[in-house]
Design an enzyme around this catalytic site. Structure first.
Site, PDB file in Angstrom:
ATOM      1  N   TYR A  57     -23.086 -15.439  27.821  1.00 49.37           N
ATOM      2  CA  TYR A  57     -22.860 -16.093  26.536  1.00 49.37           C
ATOM      3  C   TYR A  57     -23.269 -17.567  26.608  1.00 49.37           C
ATOM      4  CZ  TYR A  57     -19.973 -11.911  25.697  1.00 49.37           C
ATOM      5  OH  TYR A  57     -19.521 -10.626  25.575  1.00 49.37           O
ATOM      6  N   HIS A 124     -21.288  -6.013  32.901  1.00 51.25           N
ATOM      7  CA  HIS A 124     -21.582  -6.116  31.462  1.00 51.25           C
ATOM      8  C   HIS A 124     -22.397  -4.911  30.956  1.00 51.25           C
ATOM      9  CE1 HIS A 124     -22.079  -9.569  28.307  1.00 51.25           C
ATOM     10  NE2 HIS A 124     -21.860  -8.427  27.722  1.00 51.25           N
ATOM     11  N   SER A 203     -16.298  -6.302  19.305  1.00 52.71           N
ATOM     12  CA  SER A 203     -16.740  -6.300  17.899  1.00 52.71           C
ATOM     13  C   SER A 203     -15.860  -5.399  17.028  1.00 52.71           C
ATOM     14  CB  SER A 203     -18.223  -5.883  17.797  1.00 52.71           C
ATOM     15  OG  SER A 203     -19.047  -6.723  18.577  1.00 52.71           O
ATOM     16  N   PRO A 204     -14.530  -5.552  17.116  1.00 53.15           N
ATOM     17  CA  PRO A 204     -13.651  -4.662  16.341  1.00 53.15           C
ATOM     18  C   PRO A 204     -13.736  -4.917  14.844  1.00 53.15           C
ATOM     19  CG  PRO A 204     -12.361  -6.427  17.339  1.00 53.15           C
ATOM     20  CD  PRO A 204     -13.757  -6.541  17.900  1.00 53.15           C
ATOM     21  N   LEU A 205     -14.300  -6.064  14.464  1.00 50.52           N
ATOM     22  CA  LEU A 205     -14.488  -6.366  13.041  1.00 50.52           C
ATOM     23  C   LEU A 205     -15.921  -6.066  12.605  1.00 50.52           C
ATOM     24  CD1 LEU A 205     -12.490  -9.725  12.982  1.00 50.52           C
ATOM     25  CD2 LEU A 205     -11.814  -7.573  11.895  1.00 50.52           C
ATOM     26  N   GLY A 206     -16.622  -5.268  13.414  1.00 47.95           N
ATOM     27  CA  GLY A 206     -18.005  -4.951  13.057  1.00 47.95           C
ATOM     28  C   GLY A 206     -18.851  -6.202  12.909  1.00 47.95           C
ATOM     29  N   ARG A 207     -18.666  -7.125  13.885  1.00 53.37           N
ATOM     30  CA  ARG A 207     -19.384  -8.414  13.884  1.00 53.37           C
ATOM     31  C   ARG A 207     -19.122  -9.180  12.604  1.00 53.37           C
ATOM     32  NH1 ARG A 207     -22.745  -8.407  18.410  1.00 53.37           N
ATOM     33  NH2 ARG A 207     -22.775  -6.368  19.410  1.00 53.37           N
ATOM     34  N   GLY A 208     -17.912  -9.030  12.112  1.00 53.77           N
ATOM     35  CA  GLY A 208     -17.486  -9.768  10.926  1.00 53.77           C
ATOM     36  C   GLY A 208     -17.715  -9.005   9.633  1.00 53.77           C
ATOM     37  N   PHE A 209     -18.591  -7.994   9.662  1.00 49.31           N
ATOM     38  CA  PHE A 209     -18.967  -7.297   8.429  1.00 49.31           C
ATOM     39  C   PHE A 209     -17.766  -6.641   7.752  1.00 49.31           C
ATOM     40  CE2 PHE A 209     -20.532  -3.692   5.959  1.00 49.31           C
ATOM     41  CZ  PHE A 209     -21.484  -4.327   5.180  1.00 49.31           C
TER      42      PHE A 209
HETATM   43  N1  LIG Z   1     -19.224  -6.237  26.223  1.00 46.12           N
HETATM   44  C1  LIG Z   1     -20.165  -6.479  25.342  1.00 46.12           C
HETATM   45  O1  LIG Z   1     -21.307  -6.043  25.464  1.00 46.12           O
HETATM   46  C2  LIG Z   1     -19.834  -7.308  24.114  1.00 46.12           C
HETATM   47  C3  LIG Z   1     -20.723  -7.348  23.022  1.00 46.12           C
HETATM   48  C4  LIG Z   1     -20.363  -8.122  21.923  1.00 46.12           C
HETATM   49  C5  LIG Z   1     -19.169  -8.817  21.915  1.00 46.12           C
HETATM   50  N2  LIG Z   1     -18.342  -8.783  23.018  1.00 46.12           N
HETATM   51  C6  LIG Z   1     -17.065  -9.520  23.065  1.00 46.12           C
HETATM   52  O2  LIG Z   1     -16.260  -9.110  21.964  1.00 46.12           O
HETATM   53  C7  LIG Z   1     -15.875 -10.242  21.195  1.00 46.12           C
HETATM   54  C8  LIG Z   1     -15.732  -9.858  19.736  1.00 46.12           C
HETATM   55  O3  LIG Z   1     -16.916  -9.296  19.223  1.00 46.12           O
HETATM   56  P1  LIG Z   1     -17.837 -10.027  18.156  1.00 46.12           P
HETATM   57  O4  LIG Z   1     -17.535 -11.467  18.148  1.00 46.12           O
HETATM   58  O5  LIG Z   1     -19.211  -9.566  18.431  1.00 46.12           O
HETATM   59  O6  LIG Z   1     -17.473  -9.350  16.762  1.00 46.12           O
HETATM   60  P2  LIG Z   1     -16.197  -9.264  15.841  1.00 46.12           P
HETATM   61  O7  LIG Z   1     -14.983  -9.699  16.559  1.00 46.12           O
HETATM   62  O8  LIG Z   1     -16.240  -7.911  15.238  1.00 46.12           O
HETATM   63  O9  LIG Z   1     -16.580 -10.302  14.678  1.00 46.12           O
HETATM   64  C9  LIG Z   1     -16.811 -11.664  14.918  1.00 46.12           C
HETATM   65  C10 LIG Z   1     -17.325 -12.288  13.644  1.00 46.12           C
HETATM   66  O10 LIG Z   1     -16.357 -12.119  12.613  1.00 46.12           O
HETATM   67  C11 LIG Z   1     -15.952 -13.361  12.091  1.00 46.12           C
HETATM   68  N3  LIG Z   1     -14.507 -13.278  11.865  1.00 46.12           N
HETATM   69  C12 LIG Z   1     -13.540 -13.129  12.801  1.00 46.12           C
HETATM   70  N4  LIG Z   1     -12.336 -13.032  12.217  1.00 46.12           N
HETATM   71  C13 LIG Z   1     -12.555 -13.125  10.895  1.00 46.12           C
HETATM   72  C14 LIG Z   1     -11.700 -13.088   9.758  1.00 46.12           C
HETATM   73  N5  LIG Z   1     -10.382 -12.903   9.897  1.00 46.12           N
HETATM   74  N6  LIG Z   1     -12.260 -13.211   8.527  1.00 46.12           N
HETATM   75  C15 LIG Z   1     -13.596 -13.372   8.378  1.00 46.12           C
HETATM   76  N7  LIG Z   1     -14.457 -13.416   9.418  1.00 46.12           N
HETATM   77  C16 LIG Z   1     -13.931 -13.285  10.656  1.00 46.12           C
HETATM   78  C17 LIG Z   1     -16.322 -14.394  13.136  1.00 46.12           C
HETATM   79  O11 LIG Z   1     -16.585 -15.607  12.490  1.00 46.12           O
HETATM   80  P3  LIG Z   1     -16.406 -17.081  13.102  1.00 46.12           P
HETATM   81  O12 LIG Z   1     -17.021 -17.072  14.455  1.00 46.12           O
HETATM   82  O13 LIG Z   1     -17.113 -17.914  12.128  1.00 46.12           O
HETATM   83  O14 LIG Z   1     -14.974 -17.364  13.203  1.00 46.12           O
HETATM   84  C18 LIG Z   1     -17.582 -13.777  13.734  1.00 46.12           C
HETATM   85  O15 LIG Z   1     -18.694 -14.072  12.937  1.00 46.12           O
HETATM   86  C19 LIG Z   1     -16.983 -11.269  21.497  1.00 46.12           C
HETATM   87  O16 LIG Z   1     -16.547 -12.593  21.206  1.00 46.12           O
HETATM   88  C20 LIG Z   1     -17.225 -11.026  22.956  1.00 46.12           C
HETATM   89  O17 LIG Z   1     -16.237 -11.694  23.742  1.00 46.12           O
HETATM   90  C21 LIG Z   1     -18.662  -8.025  24.100  1.00 46.12           C
END
Ligand SMILES: NC(=O)c1ccc[n+]([C@@H]2O[C@H](COP(=O)([O-])OP(=O)(O)OC[C@H]3O[C@@H](n4cnc5c(N)ncnc54)[C@H](OP(=O)(O)O)[C@@H]3O)[C@@H](O)[C@H]2O)c1
Length: 328
Positions: A57, A124, A203-209
């Site tokens: 990262y 990873h 990505s439990p929030l579907g990358r924010g979607f």
């Molecule tokens: N092992 C792997 O291959 C892998 C791959 C991807 C991710 N990860 C890990 O998993 C973590 C989470 O996944 P992710 O960040 O990809 O996706 P996510 O948690 O599904 O979504 C993150 C996105 O949602 C937004 N968000 C979060 N909470 C929100 C809310 N309550 N309302 C509106 N928007 C919200 C964030 O915005 P802001 O940033 O603007 O707050 C960001 O753009 C990563 O940080 C990383 O540590 C691991």
């Protein structure tokens, strides 16, 4: 400190929700270290113990940032990081799991984090050129040397998990899991449960979607990774918005947000499940933690799942190349 429940990944005690830190260094647009450190401290103050990072990262930036944030508070934190992408951001993907690389990557992560041990060290992505026994054997030596406490895998397939666990107990599998990504449910999650391996949905929030925040890619930064992800592509995104519309309706009935409903659904997958939603902002951190208190009945869960039927989800979760690296 609030009352965030404790869950176990194998034998590792962690807060029932962790904080994903990737977006604090790359992926989702402009970053602000001061804001991120404030959010990280707020997370610890609220009782979040699990911080999730990776050497990949921000090509090391994220580990350095976390290191700065936890300096002086090391005992409050379960530090999880990962190795395996040997390329820097923007370079062609190079996955390495050979023993020499595992040792070298761990030293570099310890240095960047400024700590003497990592609590949870994940591979990873599985390296198809290297037997998993070699990789996990090298990881186990790090445990014996006191540099690492617990081992994890990310996006590993069922057979790989079994072989890895035979070499050294695996505490956690970190793989994508959300309302719109459920491919680990058929075979991989049952194997983890049989072996006592905890599940960490990324990505439990579907990358924010799934929060309903994005109705187009217009407002996203030019280098935002979602611009190149199939589910955000023209045509697919419009179809996927129907999921969010239904989630918004269900969320309104419960006086919560769509994101909280999506997160609560993941949290209801079992007591061995610890999602790591990612955010750079205190406001979203608080909103996401509040999802731990959202109780869902069997009827609620069925209605939420009906909002995101597999035939409705348009586009793969990764582009073609990245897709070959998952579940293997
Ligand atoms: N092992 C792997 O291959 C892998 C791959 C991807 C991710 N990860 C890990 O998993 C973590 C989470 O996944 P992710 O960040 O990809 O996706 P996510 O948690 O599904 O979504 C993150 C996105 O949602 C937004 N968000 C979060 N909470 C929100 C809310 N309550 N309302 C509106 N928007 C919200 C964030 O915005 P802001 O940033 O603007 O707050 C960001 O753009 C990563 O940080 C990383 O540590 C691991």
């Amino acid at each position: 400190m609030t009352d965030v429940p404790t869950r176990y990944l194998g034998e590792l005690a962690v807060s029932a929700q962790g904080l994903g830190c990737m977006g604090m260094s790359h992926g989702y647009g402009a970053t602000d270290d001061a804001q991120s450190i404030t959010t990280l401290h707020h997370a610890l103050d609220l009782g979040v113990t699990l911080l999730d990072t990776s050497d990949f990262y921000g090509s090391g930036h994220n580990e350095e940032l976390i290191g700065r944030a936890v300096a002086g508070r090391r005992d409050e934190v379960v530090l999880a990081t990962k190795f395996g992408f040997a390329n820097r951001l923007g370079e062609p993907t190079l996955i390495r799991g050979d023993a020499a690389y595992v040792r070298q990557a761990c030293e570099a992560s310890l240095r960047r984090l400024g700590v003497d041990h990592i609590d949870l060290y994940y591979q990873h992505r599985v390296d198809p050129q290297v037997p998993i026994e070699e990789t996990v054997g090298a990881m186990a030596e790090l445990v014996q040397a006191g540099k690492v406490r617990h081992l994890g895998l990310s996006e590993a397939g069922a057979q790989t998990i079994r072989r890895a666990h035979a070499v050294h107990p695996i505490a956690a599998l970190q793989s994508e899991w959300s309302l719109w990504t459920r491919d680990l449910e058929a075979e991989i999650a049952p194997v983890c449960r049989e072996l006592g391996i905890g599940l960490v949905p990324f990505s439990p929030l579907g990358r924010g979607f799934l929060t309903g925040r994005y109705s187009s890619v217009e407002g996203l930064a030019e280098n935002d990774v979602r611009r190149s992800q199939p589910r955000f592509a023209d045509g697919n995104l419009e179809r996927n918005l129907a999921i969010v519309a239904k989630l918004n309706e269900l969320a309104a009935e419960k006086a919560v947000t769509a994101g909280q409903l999506a997160l609560a659904w993941v949290q209801h997958r079992g007591d061995d499940v610890v999602p790591i939603p990612g955010t750079r902002r205190q406001q979203y951190l608080e909103e996401n933690l509040a999802a731990l208190s959202v109780d869902l009945s069997a009827e609620d869960l069925a209605a939420i799942e009906a909002a995101a039927p597999s035939e409705q989800i348009a586009g793969n979760r990764y582009d073609g190349t990245s897709l070959t690296f998952v579940n293997r």
